[in-house]
Write a protein that holds these residues in place. Structure first.
Motif, PDB file in Angstrom:
ATOM      1  N   ILE A 260       0.843  -1.199   0.000  1.00  0.00           N
ATOM      2  CA  ILE A 260       0.000   0.000   0.000  1.00  0.00           C
ATOM      3  C   ILE A 260       0.878   1.249   0.000  1.00  0.00           C
ATOM      4  N   THR A 261       2.008   1.184   0.691  1.00  0.00           N
ATOM      5  CA  THR A 261       2.936   2.314   0.685  1.00  0.00           C
ATOM      6  C   THR A 261       3.338   2.642  -0.746  1.00  0.00           C
ATOM      7  N   GLU A 262       3.729   1.617  -1.485  1.00  0.00           N
ATOM      8  CA  GLU A 262       4.166   1.820  -2.868  1.00  0.00           C
ATOM      9  C   GLU A 262       3.030   2.366  -3.724  1.00  0.00           C
ATOM     10  N   GLN A 263       1.842   1.780  -3.562  1.00  0.00           N
ATOM     11  CA  GLN A 263       0.700   2.209  -4.370  1.00  0.00           C
ATOM     12  C   GLN A 263       0.320   3.648  -4.045  1.00  0.00           C
ATOM     13  N   ASN A 264       0.158   3.959  -2.744  1.00  0.00           N
ATOM     14  CA  ASN A 264      -0.286   5.292  -2.354  1.00  0.00           C
ATOM     15  C   ASN A 264       0.758   6.356  -2.674  1.00  0.00           C
ATOM     16  N   ALA A 265       2.035   6.011  -2.471  1.00  0.00           N
ATOM     17  CA  ALA A 265       3.083   6.973  -2.798  1.00  0.00           C
ATOM     18  C   ALA A 265       3.046   7.320  -4.284  1.00  0.00           C
ATOM     19  N   GLY A 266       2.779   6.319  -5.123  1.00  0.00           N
ATOM     20  CA  GLY A 266       2.661   6.580  -6.553  1.00  0.00           C
ATOM     21  C   GLY A 266       1.508   7.516  -6.874  1.00  0.00           C
ATOM     22  N   VAL A 267       0.360   7.303  -6.203  1.00  0.00           N
ATOM     23  CA  VAL A 267      -0.796   8.189  -6.406  1.00  0.00           C
ATOM     24  C   VAL A 267      -0.449   9.617  -5.991  1.00  0.00           C
ATOM     25  N   TYR A 268       0.165   9.761  -4.816  1.00  0.00           N
ATOM     26  CA  TYR A 268       0.472  11.097  -4.307  1.00  0.00           C
ATOM     27  C   TYR A 268       1.552  11.785  -5.144  1.00  0.00           C
ATOM     28  N   ARG A 269       2.510  11.013  -5.664  1.00  0.00           N
ATOM     29  CA  ARG A 269       3.517  11.623  -6.540  1.00  0.00           C
ATOM     30  C   ARG A 269       2.868  12.181  -7.802  1.00  0.00           C
ATOM     31  N   ASP A 270       1.916  11.432  -8.354  1.00  0.00           N
ATOM     32  CA  ASP A 270       1.214  11.913  -9.547  1.00  0.00           C
ATOM     33  C   ASP A 270       0.457  13.208  -9.262  1.00  0.00           C
ATOM     34  N   LEU A 271      -0.049  13.344  -8.046  1.00  0.00           N
ATOM     35  CA  LEU A 271      -0.856  14.507  -7.697  1.00  0.00           C
ATOM     36  C   LEU A 271      -0.022  15.699  -7.240  1.00  0.00           C
ATOM     37  N   LEU A 272       1.120  15.443  -6.593  1.00  0.00           N
ATOM     38  CA  LEU A 272       1.884  16.516  -5.965  1.00  0.00           C
ATOM     39  C   LEU A 272       3.269  16.724  -6.564  1.00  0.00           C
ATOM     40  N   GLY A 273       3.821  15.690  -7.217  1.00  0.00           N
ATOM     41  CA  GLY A 273       5.151  15.804  -7.793  1.00  0.00           C
ATOM     42  C   GLY A 273       6.183  14.995  -7.043  1.00  0.00           C
ATOM     43  N   ASP A 274       7.158  14.484  -7.771  1.00  0.00           N
ATOM     44  CA  ASP A 274       8.202  13.653  -7.174  1.00  0.00           C
ATOM     45  C   ASP A 274       8.990  14.392  -6.103  1.00  0.00           C
ATOM     46  N   GLU A 275       9.216  15.686  -6.296  1.00  0.00           N
ATOM     47  CA  GLU A 275      10.054  16.434  -5.363  1.00  0.00           C
ATOM     48  C   GLU A 275       9.352  16.696  -4.032  1.00  0.00           C
ATOM     49  N   VAL A 276       8.055  16.468  -3.984  1.00  0.00           N
ATOM     50  CA  VAL A 276       7.276  16.743  -2.769  1.00  0.00           C
ATOM     51  C   VAL A 276       7.143  15.499  -1.907  1.00  0.00           C
ATOM     52  N   VAL A 277       7.001  14.336  -2.534  1.00  0.00           N
ATOM     53  CA  VAL A 277       6.629  13.104  -1.831  1.00  0.00           C
ATOM     54  C   VAL A 277       7.862  12.237  -1.587  1.00  0.00           C
ATOM     55  N   LEU A 278       8.033  11.825  -0.335  1.00  0.00           N
ATOM     56  CA  LEU A 278       9.079  10.876   0.040  1.00  0.00           C
ATOM     57  C   LEU A 278       8.427   9.554   0.418  1.00  0.00           C
TER      58      LEU A 278
END
Length: 716
Positions: A260-278
């Motif tokens: 779920i970490t991998e899945q949700n992080a991917g969703v949030y990166r798409d919405l906020l940008g790679d530089e925002v999400v760790l």
């Protein structure tokens, strides 16, 4: 060196300011390396004794003694800034030694402002005196601020930088705008490819309610959202809007499974940008100094991690693991799939969340379709928990999308279950252990003439990611596919099958599994959830108490989706397990109050000081005590072997290397990893370090690290 100490002190003050301990952290920063500043730089940590012998200066001891009268127990942060927080008795038994006065005079000559640290009022915030447990979290937080500042300044010195690398404060208003723009674009894209359904309307209403309630005061919130209701998006929307309204520094989302970490992080990166999400979910800890400096400190505005990483860090005591904790202050902490928190550790976990919320300006959001009734436990009975859903029974009724079928009496065999699964066109089967998943996968593959897929955490994250993507493509194209998985897929993973087979498990697991059936509500009727109890795949010991309560409350006509029955289930379960007085939680709480940090993390000493510790009573999210192995055989193009060599030699950007390698890591229970025939297939990444290994055995393209080779039937 004096400027390094001043820089450490300045950074520590900034990090601790959000929880009112800035001056305390400044003082600890000034003294944390008193011994280093008090000796000639070329001589490092040595002085010449009267005998002419060159001996080391215990700079931790000298610094702790200097500030002890004003910082009280918080001086433990200085004493443990290299090796970890110890027990408070070790601080109060410190005594001056010959040469300390001369050492301090040389220190004051270089850092004159430190002379005032030994006198004056106490530096500890008065609110910490409310209870020992508040003080305990406070010490952890100021220790984190000190360690992070020290690591950042040391890294800056090593890189020849004039100041440490610290991210600028996040513009949460801008992140809200970015999130909302991306969310609307995503919804518009979905609307063009899928016909609207009733579920879409429910999701929109739930999101709007959550964003409206995000304007409320900081505290503890609850989101009892049914599976498929858009909980991932809604929780993030609430968190970002709340952070922008109240000036929070970051959003931290913690989930129970790496999938779920991998899945949700991917969703949030798409919405906020790679530089925002760790994305951070490695459990590997190394004592190697270079890798300690590369440890994550969550210096991003949006962090996605696991509950294992979060809580093992919060109750740990080593510097590398603790350095991120100060980021929890003035943050929004989203605990997704909160029903998966381990029962024996609920009391210390809930108590820590209470302290963070009431004393460290942390807003906590509990998100789950299977919302536990934590307020029935004494530790939370007086808390004001704010609901984001005013009518949960009505919401669950509107989103009912499945019917349950119970195949538990008479018990089928696993072969009979495989026959049923192989007869389906599309189906997901979830079982309780890796061994059961292996067996059922093989049985189904022997019987089916369609694609059969296996999922478990013996597959590295990148392997699971590509496998899940393959599954979603087959489902989107309405092609046949049968999936056999462990529990890693049952909570939060975005897949939608017409039928789900679930091995008998506690009610919360059954309901979570049901969320993978008819998830989008697009079937002409209800989806099916087949609960089975195979005679040759027994319920694991750790599930038995929950299964007994489940069978006493749920069954034909009494579905786990009923919020009223779920509340009764949790009340009965908590009472039956006597969680308020259970030994493990009680012992952890006692040692927390005693400020014995190693006893919390590793268990109490069985027979007095120096004796082996009772790890059964330690705070450990995973009792299997995992060992992390890095696999090189999944993707030959990923240069994994080269990155392992960079770790071994200490070259390259180690933080980035570790981040990239997480996609190729597999956790093995220590008892499995240390078996001779398995250990022979492991090579330590760093000589003398036993927590991170290179896997040199075969890596199966279907199932990952082969459980047949390991020879162990373990849980996910």
């Amino acid at each position: 060196m004096a400027e390094h100490v001043r820089s450490t002190a300045r950074s520590a003050r900034i990090f601790a300011a959000p929880f009112g301990a800035g001056e305390l952290a400044w003082s600890l920063g000034l003294v944390h390396d008193a011994g280093k500043c008090a000796v000639d730089w070329q001589d490092k940590l040595v002085r010449v004794a009267p005998t002419g012998e060159r001996v080391g200066i215990d700079h931790k001891r000298v610094g702790a003694l200097l500030v002890r009268e004003r910082a009280l127990a918080a001086a433990m942060a200085v004493l443990g800034h290299h090796g970890g927080l110890g027990r408070v008795q070790s601080l109060y038994t410190l005594a001056p030694e010959a040469g300390d006065a001369d050492t301090l005079e040389r220190f004051f000559a270089q850092v004159p402002e430190a002379r005032a640290l030994a006198t004056g009022p106490e530096l500890v915030p008065s609110a910490w005196s409310e209870s020992e447990l508040v003080a305990e979290i406070g010490i952890r937080m100021v220790f984190s601020a000190l360690v992070d500042a020290d690591h950042l300044d040391t890294a800056a010195h090593a890189e020849g930088l004039t100041r440490p690398r610290v991210a600028a404060p996040a513009d949460m208003d801008e992140l809200v705008r970015r999130f909302e723009t991306s969310r609307l674009a995503l919804l518009d894209k979905r609307g063009k490819t899928n016909a609207p359904s009733e579920v879409d309307g429910v999701r929109a209403a739930l999101y709007e309610d959550a964003v409206r309630l995000a304007l409320g005061e900081p505290g503890i919130y609850r989101l009892p959202a049914p599976t498929g209701s858009g909980k991932t998006m809604t929780a993030a929307g609430f968190a970002l809007h709340h952070a922008a309204r109240h000036g929070k520094a970051r959003v931290i989302v913690a989930v129970p499974f790496t999938t779920i970490t991998e899945q949700n992080a991917g969703v949030y990166r798409d919405l906020l940008g790679d530089e925002v999400v760790l994305e951070h979910h490695s459990n590997a800890e190394l004592d190697d100094r270079r890798l300690r400096l590369a440890a994550e400190n969550w210096d991003r505005p949006f962090v996605v991690t696991t509950t294992v990483q979060l809580f093992d860090s919060l109750f740990g005591h080593k510097p590398a693991r603790s350095r991120k904790l100060h980021r929890l202050s003035n943050a929004v902490l989203v605990l997704d799939e909160v029903q998966a928190l381990p029962m024996p550790l609920l009391v210390p976990i809930l108590d820590a969340l209470r302290v963070l919320s009431t004393h460290f300006n942390t807003t906590v959001l509990l998100a789950s379709a299977t919302q536990p009734s934590f307020e029935h436990l004494r530790v939370w009975e007086s808390l004001d928990i704010k609901p984001l859903v005013q009518a949960p029974v009505e919401l669950f009724t509107r989103l009912k999308r499945v019917r349950y079928e119970w195949r538990i009496d008479p018990q089928p065999t696993l072969e009979q279950v495989a026959d049923r699964i192989a007869g389906e066109r599309q189906a997901l089967a979830i079982v309780n252990t890796v061994g059961q998943a292996r067996r059922l996968f093989r049985l189904v593959a022997e019987r089916a003439d369609v694609e059969v897929v296996h999922l478990s955490t013996r597959m590295c994250p990148r392997h699971r990611e590509t496998t899940l993507e393959r599954i979603r493509v087959l489902l989107d194209e309405d092609k046949p596919v049968l999936v056999v998985s462990t529990q890693l897929v049952e909570a939060g993973v975005d897949v939608d099958f017409p039928v789900v087979f679930r091995a008998l498990a506690p009610a919360e697991s059954l309901q979570q599994a049901a969320g993978r059936a008819n998830r989008e509500g697009r079937l002409p009727g209800l989806g099916r959830v087949v609960v089975f109890d195979a005679s040759d795949a027994p319920v694991p010991r750790f599930y038995r108490a929950g299964v007994d309560k489940t069978l006493s409350i749920f069954g034909p006509g009494r579905d786990p989706d009923d919020p009223v029955l779920l509340d009764r289930y949790y009340r009965s379960l908590y009472t039956g397990l006597n969680l308020d007085e259970a030994e493990r939680g009680r012992v952890i709480q006692w040692h927390r109050a005693e400020l014995d940090f190693p006893a919390v993390a590793h268990g109490p000493e069985r027979d007095g000081v120096g004796s082996p510790r009772d790890r059964r009573l330690a705070f450990r999210m995973i009792d299997e005590d995992p060992v992390t192995v890095i696999v090189t055989g999944h993707d030959p193009q990923a240069r994994v072997a080269d990155m392992i060599d960079e770790l071994r030699t200490g070259t390259g950007a180690l933080g980035q290397v570790l981040r990239e390698l997480r996609g190729h890591m597999v956790s093995l229970p220590r008892v499995v990893a240390e078996a001779p025939h398995v250990r022979a297939l492991c090579r330590p990444v760093i000589a003398g370090q036993g927590d991170l290994w290179e896997w040199q055995g075969d890596y199966d393209a279907r199932v990952g690290v082969d459980e047949e080779v390991i020879g162990e039937d373990t849980v996910w």
